[in-house]
Scaffold this motif. Structure first.
Motif, PDB file in Angstrom:
ATOM      1  N   SER B 415       0.847  -1.192   0.000  1.00 17.00           N
ATOM      2  CA  SER B 415       0.000   0.000   0.000  1.00 17.00           C
ATOM      3  C   SER B 415       0.880   1.239   0.000  1.00 17.00           C
ATOM      4  CB  SER B 415      -0.881  -0.011   1.261  1.00 17.00           C
ATOM      5  OG  SER B 415      -1.517   1.238   1.413  1.00 17.00           O
ATOM      6  N   HIS B 416       0.457   2.262  -0.717  1.00 13.72           N
ATOM      7  CA  HIS B 416       1.168   3.523  -0.633  1.00 13.72           C
ATOM      8  C   HIS B 416       0.173   4.677  -0.557  1.00 13.72           C
ATOM      9  CE1 HIS B 416       0.446   3.084  -5.006  1.00 13.72           C
ATOM     10  NE2 HIS B 416       0.386   4.405  -4.996  1.00 13.72           N
ATOM     11  N   THR B 417       0.710   5.852  -0.260  1.00 10.42           N
ATOM     12  CA  THR B 417      -0.136   7.035  -0.157  1.00 10.42           C
ATOM     13  C   THR B 417      -0.145   7.764  -1.491  1.00 10.42           C
ATOM     14  OG1 THR B 417       0.383   7.228   2.178  1.00 10.42           O
ATOM     15  CG2 THR B 417      -0.481   9.196   1.101  1.00 10.42           C
ATOM     16  N   VAL B 418      -1.322   8.115  -1.947  1.00 12.38           N
ATOM     17  CA  VAL B 418      -1.458   8.856  -3.208  1.00 12.38           C
ATOM     18  C   VAL B 418      -1.539  10.349  -2.872  1.00 12.38           C
ATOM     19  CG1 VAL B 418      -2.967   9.257  -5.195  1.00 12.38           C
ATOM     20  CG2 VAL B 418      -2.661   6.928  -4.310  1.00 12.38           C
ATOM     21  N   ALA B 419      -0.731  11.122  -3.558  1.00  8.97           N
ATOM     22  CA  ALA B 419      -0.750  12.569  -3.312  1.00  8.97           C
ATOM     23  C   ALA B 419      -2.088  13.155  -3.747  1.00  8.97           C
ATOM     24  CB  ALA B 419       0.381  13.243  -4.085  1.00  8.97           C
ATOM     25  N   ASN B 420      -2.626  14.043  -2.918  1.00  6.00           N
ATOM     26  CA  ASN B 420      -3.866  14.728  -3.265  1.00  6.00           C
ATOM     27  C   ASN B 420      -3.554  16.218  -3.376  1.00  6.00           C
ATOM     28  OD1 ASN B 420      -6.383  16.203  -2.910  1.00  6.00           O
ATOM     29  ND2 ASN B 420      -7.290  14.181  -2.565  1.00  6.00           N
ATOM     30  N   PRO B 421      -3.563  16.740  -4.591  1.00  6.47           N
ATOM     31  CA  PRO B 421      -3.125  18.124  -4.793  1.00  6.47           C
ATOM     32  C   PRO B 421      -3.993  19.132  -4.036  1.00  6.47           C
ATOM     33  CG  PRO B 421      -4.083  17.199  -6.814  1.00  6.47           C
ATOM     34  CD  PRO B 421      -3.967  16.078  -5.845  1.00  6.47           C
ATOM     35  N   ASP B 422      -5.308  18.832  -3.892  1.00 11.83           N
ATOM     36  CA  ASP B 422      -6.188  19.774  -3.197  1.00 11.83           C
ATOM     37  C   ASP B 422      -5.979  19.748  -1.688  1.00 11.83           C
ATOM     38  OD1 ASP B 422      -7.316  20.428  -5.622  1.00 11.83           O
ATOM     39  OD2 ASP B 422      -8.839  18.854  -5.469  1.00 11.83           O
TER      40      ASP B 422
END
Lengths: 555, 555
Positions: B415-422
């Motif tokens: 599992s990894h963390t997905v960047a959320n631009p907002d």
């Protein structure tokens, strides 16, 4: 569906449809005649013979896991029955019952209803036999044992089957589902819905109404696909043993495992109901009896859905009446029937201390008390008629309470024993009526099970209604009644009955009695006050006995 | 019925009738569009503005017995909401709610349904606003928050109203009863049947689906005449505060006391749900959350009927498949949706250790594991798409379990963390998949809530099915699925699903996912295994929320 179940279904489809219609429409209906004559000329003697055939021998019931024979029933009419029954080894019996369930589940609601209505038809045909068994275990007079133990119990069984069938078929068995997806092709699925049982039901029978109070839970649980173990009251085994045997035979004939129903009779003092209630296999419990054990069951068997009928303080508010004689006769009958050993017998009669208006005339509190006592005396003046209406005391607690009630308030009518020429040992008791004051709450907020009623002097009808509302809400009641010629007073009492959650009878003066309810029309109890957490029968009584499991796939 | 309720009834009668038909027929139906565009051009910006209008101020809710203001919601997307809500003095609030009930009871089932459908229509019109509130409290992506928090929750609310209406009208409101008496005149009575509520319902909301999981109990209890106090999860108050406000306004407009519905927000660590659950006024409890507290409620609130949805181990049996890509894509989506923070996300995937047949070709266990990992990667390869599908972790427990799962078995997909631009602070996580053996029962017989799934190597499909049957029966599940090209294997799995009491999806390869259920057609949970004691919605879910009280008199 098996071929035999199919035949039963053809035979009983109309009865099932009519019963399902009846529980909605709630007009008068019954398929089981309540008049002994309707059963043919031979039925009476054949039934008596069949009953006598059980005495002093082992009851014919072949079920798995029998580790000894038990049974010590003695009729309240003074006869030892001498019948012995299988005592269960639960570690053998319950697994056998579980193994019987998948085929019963897979047969579906209609097949189950058909097999159970066939069993009810066979029980109905044996009403005379069962009537003797109920008479000699409950102490009910034969005529009452015939009706309440036979057709009226069968009505309540069929009613439960109808509710179970209606609830299980509340959704289609299979559906197609097509969801539009805008410009894309629709999603299209096929779905199946299957009613699955909870597990094994436990029905704990009572002494006074072995069949009437057990059939609803027994038939409701079976109709929803469960197996049922029946634990009768040790004094009232035979009527349920016959019922279990008929069910086992019918199930086997229809191609199902007879172990779907079994009898569990306890050794003296064994406390088998408690043991059974705590078994993880038991997922439904139906109980009629003391508040103490009912509350214990509600709190200590969390693995099961628990339906209880417990103690209550049935109440009548008397305000005014047109047909004074009709009212007196009606109340006298209600007090007397089965010597007041009914969960529906009126106990607390609130009367304004200034008296009432009866057919336009004023009657003082004491006038009313005296007139009511006279009405009871008149009703029971003839010993033969008294014996046909009263019952034999089924439990020494009733006699003890009568003794105790003699020193409560002012005795308006004393209780006495009516001689029974056929059974000299029977203690057939007449009603006791005592006058007390509305301030004497300790007396009337507990149940005095037996032929004991209190005339309670209230400051006003309004106070009587308010006390009715509060005492029934807090202590429970199965029945309530009001007598009034004033529409506002009736409306106020109806409102109080809604608040207290009790069924109300208004101005009963004829041949309908507050302690009787008609299946398919009257609900017995409400589940809305402490006297019972369920009604016989309604949707809530059946809906939690099964679950719906679905399977879906793309088409 | 009040004049306004009458108007609502005229307005919504067709919707009610259609909903009652839908719960029986179970084909596709919904009155609430799931596409944001359907709500008009202005709705999106107006909804966002309305949501923002709540931030950093006191929520407008005038209910009795407010003793202080509380609230500390922080969005899983990293924003403090700053909204404060009334904290209740229960000794003031609950009596006020009880006083509101008699008029609501007396209005009857049709008026109640009409008022509640009007409230649902108003909630529907505010779907954009509610979607933002759900998005920022649950951590669901906006698109999912819109559908699950808006129309799909409203569907489940309407479904409960339809069931409640159907159950309360299962018998006529008034009947005439005429019993023949042979040669004597028939007995003739008029009877009335009134649905009465149990008392005050308590709805305990959850963090992940504040509206979807609360609306069924909320609307079912109100529709059956009860008042309802809503105790939201402290992290997800706003969606339910809006819902309560809409209901209160609608009730008041229809001439009823708005105190029929109230919000009860707790102080940090107060344990208000426990306090409320033990109050005698609380007669119904609806709960979604941990098994521990669910079981506590089931055992410690005997005065109430308790409906719980708890933890489970959702299971998939993979045997063989025609459309291999379709299956992989479908499973990948199910693992990913809302980062697996659904009570319906598949956790245990049983696969024969010898591999499976996919579109006629053999795939080894490892091939399948690798292909599934690739499918997830592909589905989530684009960050924008990943953010639209995944969710923000709403609870540090999820992150902790992901950490712990890294050392379980063999990691097939990390599992990894997905960047959320907002929302740079949001922790949006992708699924972890670990391969383990069927002997590792300790791992897979507990729930690992979050985006964690196990591929479990079984000796055979038969062993997989048997383990599915046993583990779900003993530990519970909300969902189950099977993939097989063999009819016998599907039939065996269906039988196991009936035994375990879990809803089954067969060969899902398209745009229907095992973790989604459609109101009016799919039941959510069954009540037949330890994951839940009730289904959303069925007759059992509504039938015990009210009782029928009758009044009868001679005609």
């Amino acid at each position: 569906m098996t071929a035999t179940a199919e035949q039963f279904s053809v035979r009983h489809r109309e009865t099932l449809d009519r019963a399902v219609e009846a529980i909605r429409e709630r007009a008068f209906w019954t398929p089981y005649p309540e008049i002994p004559k309707a059963y043919g000329e031979e039925a009476a003697s054949a039934g008596k013979l069949a009953y006598e055939g059980y005495l002093n021998r082992r009851f014919p019931l072949a079920q798995p896991g029998t580790d000894e024979l038990v049974g010590a029933e003695r009729s309240p009419y003074g006869v030892d029955l001498g019948v012995t029954y299988p005592h269960p080894d639960l570690d053998v019996l319950l697994p056998a019952m579980r193994r019987a369930m998948p085929k019963w589940r897979d047969a579906g609601p209609e097949a189950r209803a058909a097999v159970l209505i066939e069993a009810l038809a066979r029980l109905n045909a044996r009403t005379h036999e069962i009537a003797h068994a109920v008479h000699h275990t409950s102490g009910q007079a034969f005529g009452m044992a015939f009706q309440a133990g036979g057709p009226h119990a069968q009505d309540r069984g069929l009613e439960a089957v109808a509710y179970a069938y209606a609830a299980q078929t509340a959704q289609v068995a299979a559906a197609e589902w097509e969801k539009p997806q805008g410009p894309k092709p629709a999603l299209h699925m096929a779905k199946k819905f299957t009613a699955v049982p909870r597990g094994i039901g436990l029905v704990i029978g009572c002494n006074t109404f072995p069949t009437w109070n057990s059939y609803p839970g027994l038939f409701a649980s079976l109709a929803t696909g469960n197996a049922v173990v029946v634990k009768p009251h040790p004094n009232a085994v035979l009527p349920l043993a016959i019922s279990v045997a008929v069910l086992r035979d019918t199930l086997a004939e229809a191609g199902f495992d007879p172990d779907l129903v079994a009898l569990a009779v306890e050794r003296p003092g064994e406390g088998l109901a408690k043991t059974l209630a705590l078994r993880p296999e038991i997922r439904i419990i139906d109980y009629t009896g003391s508040t103490e054990f009912g509350v214990w069951l509600e709190r200590n068997a969390p693995q099961a859905v628990v339906y209880t009928e417990k103690a209550g303080i049935n109440t009548v508010v008397v305000d005014s009446v047109e047909d004074y004689k009709g009212m007196l006769g009606n109340l006298a009958f209600s007090f007397s029937l089965y010597s007041g050993q009914m969960c529906t017998t009126p106990q607390n009669i609130f009367v304004p201390r200034e008296g009432i208006t009866a057919a336009g005339e004023h009657k003082s509190f004491d006038d009313f008390a005296a007139d009511l006592a006279t009405a009871v005396d008149k009703l029971l003046g003839d010993d033969a008629r008294a014996n046909a209406l009263l019952g034999a005391v089924c439990n020494p607690g009733v006699t003890d309470r009568l003794k105790q009630a003699e020193s409560v308030g002012k005795t308006v009518l004393a209780s006495h024993t009516v001689a029974n020429p056929d059974y000299p040992a029977a203690e057939v008791r007449t009603p006791l009526i005592a006058a007390i004051d509305i301030t004497d709450t300790d007396t009337y907020t507990g149940e005095w099970f037996g032929p004991i009623s209190f005339l309670i002097a209230a400051d006003s009808t309004d106070q009587a209604i308010e006390t009715f509302r509060e005492t029934v809400r807090d202590h429970g009641a199965i029945t309530a009644a009001v007598y009034s010629t004033d529409d506002d007073t009736i409306a106020k009492t109806e409102q109080a009955a809604l608040d207290a959650g009790v069924n109300l009878s208004v101005n009963l003066t004829g041949a309908v009695y507050v302690n009787q309810s008609a299946a398919f029309s009257d609900f017995h109890a409400t589940g809305a006050n402490p006297a019972a957490n369920a009604a016989l029968s309604d949707l809530a009584y059946v809906a939690s006995r099964f679950r719906v499991v679905q399977s879906r796939r793309h088409i």
